[in-house]
Enzyme design. Structure first.
Site, PDB file in Angstrom:
ATOM      1  N   SER A 153     -49.616 -28.537 -24.227  1.00  0.00           N
ATOM      2  CA  SER A 153     -50.872 -28.132 -24.121  1.00  0.00           C
ATOM      3  C   SER A 153     -51.422 -28.690 -25.529  1.00  0.00           C
ATOM      4  O   SER A 153     -52.481 -27.846 -26.438  1.00  0.00           O
ATOM      5  CB  SER A 153     -49.827 -26.564 -24.978  1.00  0.00           C
ATOM      6  OG  SER A 153     -48.947 -27.112 -26.223  1.00  0.00           O
ATOM      7  N   SER A 198     -41.052 -42.023 -23.757  1.00  0.00           N
ATOM      8  CA  SER A 198     -40.062 -42.658 -24.361  1.00  0.00           C
ATOM      9  C   SER A 198     -41.348 -42.414 -25.697  1.00  0.00           C
ATOM     10  O   SER A 198     -42.668 -41.841 -25.652  1.00  0.00           O
ATOM     11  CB  SER A 198     -39.924 -43.105 -23.900  1.00  0.00           C
ATOM     12  OG  SER A 198     -39.008 -44.241 -24.989  1.00  0.00           O
ATOM     13  N   TYR A 235     -36.819 -38.265 -35.036  1.00  0.00           N
ATOM     14  CA  TYR A 235     -37.827 -39.166 -33.802  1.00  0.00           C
ATOM     15  C   TYR A 235     -37.216 -40.562 -32.520  1.00  0.00           C
ATOM     16  O   TYR A 235     -37.512 -40.567 -31.092  1.00  0.00           O
ATOM     17  CB  TYR A 235     -39.223 -39.135 -33.693  1.00  0.00           C
ATOM     18  CG  TYR A 235     -40.298 -39.950 -32.666  1.00  0.00           C
ATOM     19  CD1 TYR A 235     -40.457 -38.953 -32.183  1.00  0.00           C
ATOM     20  CD2 TYR A 235     -40.861 -40.480 -32.829  1.00  0.00           C
ATOM     21  CE1 TYR A 235     -41.401 -38.305 -31.250  1.00  0.00           C
ATOM     22  CE2 TYR A 235     -41.428 -40.790 -31.471  1.00  0.00           C
ATOM     23  CZ  TYR A 235     -41.920 -39.951 -30.528  1.00  0.00           C
ATOM     24  OH  TYR A 235     -43.138 -40.054 -30.737  1.00  0.00           O
ATOM     25  N   ALA A 257     -34.296 -42.475 -33.298  1.00  0.00           N
ATOM     26  CA  ALA A 257     -33.331 -41.341 -32.284  1.00  0.00           C
ATOM     27  C   ALA A 257     -32.987 -41.402 -30.249  1.00  0.00           C
ATOM     28  O   ALA A 257     -32.891 -41.653 -29.597  1.00  0.00           O
ATOM     29  CB  ALA A 257     -31.732 -40.966 -33.150  1.00  0.00           C
ATOM     30  N   LYS A 298     -36.045 -40.945 -29.218  1.00  0.00           N
ATOM     31  CA  LYS A 298     -36.439 -41.797 -28.047  1.00  0.00           C
ATOM     32  C   LYS A 298     -35.744 -43.079 -27.346  1.00  0.00           C
ATOM     33  O   LYS A 298     -36.156 -43.293 -26.133  1.00  0.00           O
ATOM     34  CB  LYS A 298     -38.214 -42.386 -28.390  1.00  0.00           C
ATOM     35  CG  LYS A 298     -38.914 -41.465 -28.749  1.00  0.00           C
ATOM     36  CD  LYS A 298     -39.429 -40.160 -28.029  1.00  0.00           C
ATOM     37  CE  LYS A 298     -40.547 -39.399 -28.471  1.00  0.00           C
ATOM     38  NZ  LYS A 298     -41.285 -38.531 -26.907  1.00  0.00           N
TER      39      LYS A 298
HETATM   40  N1  LIG Z   1     -49.592 -39.408 -30.078  1.00  0.00           N
HETATM   41  C1  LIG Z   1     -48.978 -40.470 -30.081  1.00  0.00           C
HETATM   42  O1  LIG Z   1     -49.570 -41.280 -31.061  1.00  0.00           O
HETATM   43  C2  LIG Z   1     -47.724 -40.368 -28.930  1.00  0.00           C
HETATM   44  C3  LIG Z   1     -47.293 -41.927 -29.520  1.00  0.00           C
HETATM   45  C4  LIG Z   1     -45.691 -41.967 -28.601  1.00  0.00           C
HETATM   46  C5  LIG Z   1     -45.161 -41.319 -27.711  1.00  0.00           C
HETATM   47  N2  LIG Z   1     -45.903 -40.031 -27.599  1.00  0.00           N
HETATM   48  C6  LIG Z   1     -45.398 -39.220 -27.544  1.00  0.00           C
HETATM   49  O2  LIG Z   1     -46.322 -38.273 -26.514  1.00  0.00           O
HETATM   50  C7  LIG Z   1     -45.749 -36.920 -26.411  1.00  0.00           C
HETATM   51  C8  LIG Z   1     -46.905 -36.348 -26.864  1.00  0.00           C
HETATM   52  O3  LIG Z   1     -47.079 -36.605 -28.373  1.00  0.00           O
HETATM   53  P1  LIG Z   1     -48.547 -35.858 -28.180  1.00  0.00           P
HETATM   54  O4  LIG Z   1     -48.496 -36.738 -30.633  1.00  0.00           O
HETATM   55  O5  LIG Z   1     -49.485 -35.856 -27.934  1.00  0.00           O
HETATM   56  O6  LIG Z   1     -48.663 -34.309 -28.597  1.00  0.00           O
HETATM   57  P2  LIG Z   1     -48.677 -32.630 -29.805  1.00  0.00           P
HETATM   58  O7  LIG Z   1     -49.547 -32.620 -30.315  1.00  0.00           O
HETATM   59  O8  LIG Z   1     -47.777 -33.285 -31.094  1.00  0.00           O
HETATM   60  O9  LIG Z   1     -47.831 -31.821 -28.679  1.00  0.00           O
HETATM   61  C9  LIG Z   1     -46.572 -31.485 -28.448  1.00  0.00           C
HETATM   62  C10 LIG Z   1     -46.645 -31.207 -26.961  1.00  0.00           C
HETATM   63  O10 LIG Z   1     -45.296 -30.661 -27.266  1.00  0.00           O
HETATM   64  C11 LIG Z   1     -44.990 -29.006 -27.000  1.00  0.00           C
HETATM   65  N3  LIG Z   1     -43.776 -28.338 -27.373  1.00  0.00           N
HETATM   66  C12 LIG Z   1     -43.222 -28.802 -28.604  1.00  0.00           C
HETATM   67  N4  LIG Z   1     -41.918 -28.375 -27.839  1.00  0.00           N
HETATM   68  C13 LIG Z   1     -41.713 -27.812 -26.973  1.00  0.00           C
HETATM   69  C14 LIG Z   1     -41.407 -26.882 -26.390  1.00  0.00           C
HETATM   70  N5  LIG Z   1     -40.120 -25.976 -27.550  1.00  0.00           N
HETATM   71  N6  LIG Z   1     -41.591 -26.827 -25.249  1.00  0.00           N
HETATM   72  C15 LIG Z   1     -42.303 -26.982 -24.240  1.00  0.00           C
HETATM   73  N7  LIG Z   1     -43.181 -27.809 -25.227  1.00  0.00           N
HETATM   74  C16 LIG Z   1     -42.701 -28.052 -26.557  1.00  0.00           C
HETATM   75  C17 LIG Z   1     -46.175 -28.699 -27.635  1.00  0.00           C
HETATM   76  O11 LIG Z   1     -46.590 -27.259 -26.745  1.00  0.00           O
HETATM   77  P3  LIG Z   1     -45.960 -26.185 -27.163  1.00  0.00           P
HETATM   78  O12 LIG Z   1     -46.472 -25.612 -29.273  1.00  0.00           O
HETATM   79  O13 LIG Z   1     -47.707 -25.254 -27.313  1.00  0.00           O
HETATM   80  O14 LIG Z   1     -44.794 -25.129 -27.067  1.00  0.00           O
HETATM   81  C18 LIG Z   1     -46.900 -29.390 -27.642  1.00  0.00           C
HETATM   82  O15 LIG Z   1     -48.009 -29.392 -26.729  1.00  0.00           O
HETATM   83  C19 LIG Z   1     -44.426 -36.798 -27.003  1.00  0.00           C
HETATM   84  O16 LIG Z   1     -43.101 -36.987 -25.864  1.00  0.00           O
HETATM   85  C20 LIG Z   1     -44.775 -38.027 -27.886  1.00  0.00           C
HETATM   86  O17 LIG Z   1     -43.176 -38.924 -28.495  1.00  0.00           O
HETATM   87  C21 LIG Z   1     -46.850 -39.736 -29.046  1.00  0.00           C
END
Ligand SMILES: NC(=O)c1ccc[n+]([C@@H]2O[C@H](COP(=O)([O-])OP(=O)(O)OC[C@H]3O[C@@H](n4cnc5c(N)ncnc54)[C@H](OP(=O)(O)O)[C@@H]3O)[C@@H](O)[C@H]2O)c1
Length: 271
Positions: free
Chosen positions: A13, A131, A145, A147, A149
């Site tokens: 989402s 990750s 976070y 831990a 990952k």
């Molecule tokens: N953005 C970055 O720079 C970055 C860097 C490294 C890794 N990541 C990884 O990439 C992934 C996405 O992160 P993001 O920062 O891009 O997005 P984000 O905007 O933080 O979105 C998080 C997503 O996870 C969903 N979510 C959270 N709790 C949930 C639950 N209990 N059940 C189902 N869905 C859940 C949320 O949807 P709902 O609230 O609608 O459920 C939302 O779609 C994560 O695993 C994050 O650790 C991101």
């Protein structure tokens, strides 16, 4: 007869999950996306089947899998659902650690347990686990976070060895900072305040974290890279998608050791 490949994506989402879902759709995949907020927004992503999913609930996962399987069984499962809690190790409550672990790590464990039987029955599949660079090294005030990952990284190594004989491949995606993540998934630990003994360092580090993410890489490019990679017959076990300095940080951590890395990162995050 439907020859399109099907991908199921969690956490679609917002942020990288949303961009990855759109990239698969644009590449011609049938996409079934899950997130809690899809319960009230089933049409959230054009051309994508959006279903409610809470990865912390076995019941919700079961209902999602039943509805998603009625669309089509998964050729690929991409797990992006995640959150973090910012705070010092000392002041982050056990419950806050538990919430992050329950979503990021156990959420993946639960989803895999539900989807692996379907993939085995279909003779194979691809599982992508989000990750982070923080799955390889720590930064201050993101211990819960980091831990979670690190747990995913170790778990994925075990998983890939076990499921290989069934034609199932596993890929870890290790993103560096990317734009478009939402602040609502990055709450501060309840105990963090201006009277914290860590207040000055915390303020400096969280300002840096926020800046690096808001000026980070393009999430569309990451989505397209993942969709393209999954078109290949054989996928890599690790796919790091990060800026040159984040690649360098991983290299320093691995080859010069955690002590040198900590000194550099401490200086970078804490002014
Ligand atoms: N953005 C970055 O720079 C970055 C860097 C490294 C890794 N990541 C990884 O990439 C992934 C996405 O992160 P993001 O920062 O891009 O997005 P984000 O905007 O933080 O979105 C998080 C997503 O996870 C969903 N979510 C959270 N709790 C949930 C639950 N209990 N059940 C189902 N869905 C859940 C949320 O949807 P709902 O609230 O609608 O459920 C939302 O779609 C994560 O695993 C994050 O650790 C991101």
């Amino acid at each position: 007869m439907n020859h399109r490949k099907t991908v199921w994506i969690t956490g679609a989402s917002s942020g990288l999950g949303l961009h990855t879902a759109m990239a698969f759709r644009d590449d011609g995949w049938q996409v079934v996306a899950g997130a809690r907020s899809f319960g009230s927004h089933p049409d959230a992503i054009e051309g994508v089947t959006c279903l409610p999913l809470d990865v912390t609930s076995e019941d919700s996962i079961r209902a999602f899998c039943e509805q998603a399987a009625a669309v089509a069984p998964p050729d690929a499962l991409v797990q992006c659902a995640g959150m973090l809690v910012l705070g010092s190790c000392e002041e982050t409550e056990t419950e806050e650690f538990r919430r992050v672990m329950d979503t990021n790590y156990l959420g993946m464990v639960r989803m895999n347990r539900a989807v692996l039987p379907l993939m085995r029955r279909n003779g194979g599949g691809k599982i992508v686990l989000f990750s982070s660079i923080n799955g390889l090294l720590g930064i201050p005030f993101q211990s819960a976070y980091t831990a979670s990952k690190h747990a995913i990284e170790g778990y994925a190594e075990c998983l890939s060895m076990e499921v290989k004989p069934f034609g199932i491949q596993v890929m870890l995606v290790e993103p560096g900072d990317h734009r478009s993540g939402s602040d609502k998934y990055r709450p501060h630990a309840a105990a963090m305040s201006s009277s914290s003994p860590y207040a000055a360092a915390y303020e400096s580090a969280t300002a840096r974290i926020h800046h690096d993410e808001s000026t980070g890489s393009d999430p569309d490019i990451l989505g397209r890279k993942i969709a393209k990679t999954l078109d290949r017959k054989r996928i890599p076990f690790r796919k790091r998608i990060a800026s040159p300095d984040q690649h360098a940080a991983v290299w320093i951590h691995r080859f010069l050791g955690a002590r040198v890395n900590s000194a550099i990162l401490r200086k970078y995050y804490i002014k």
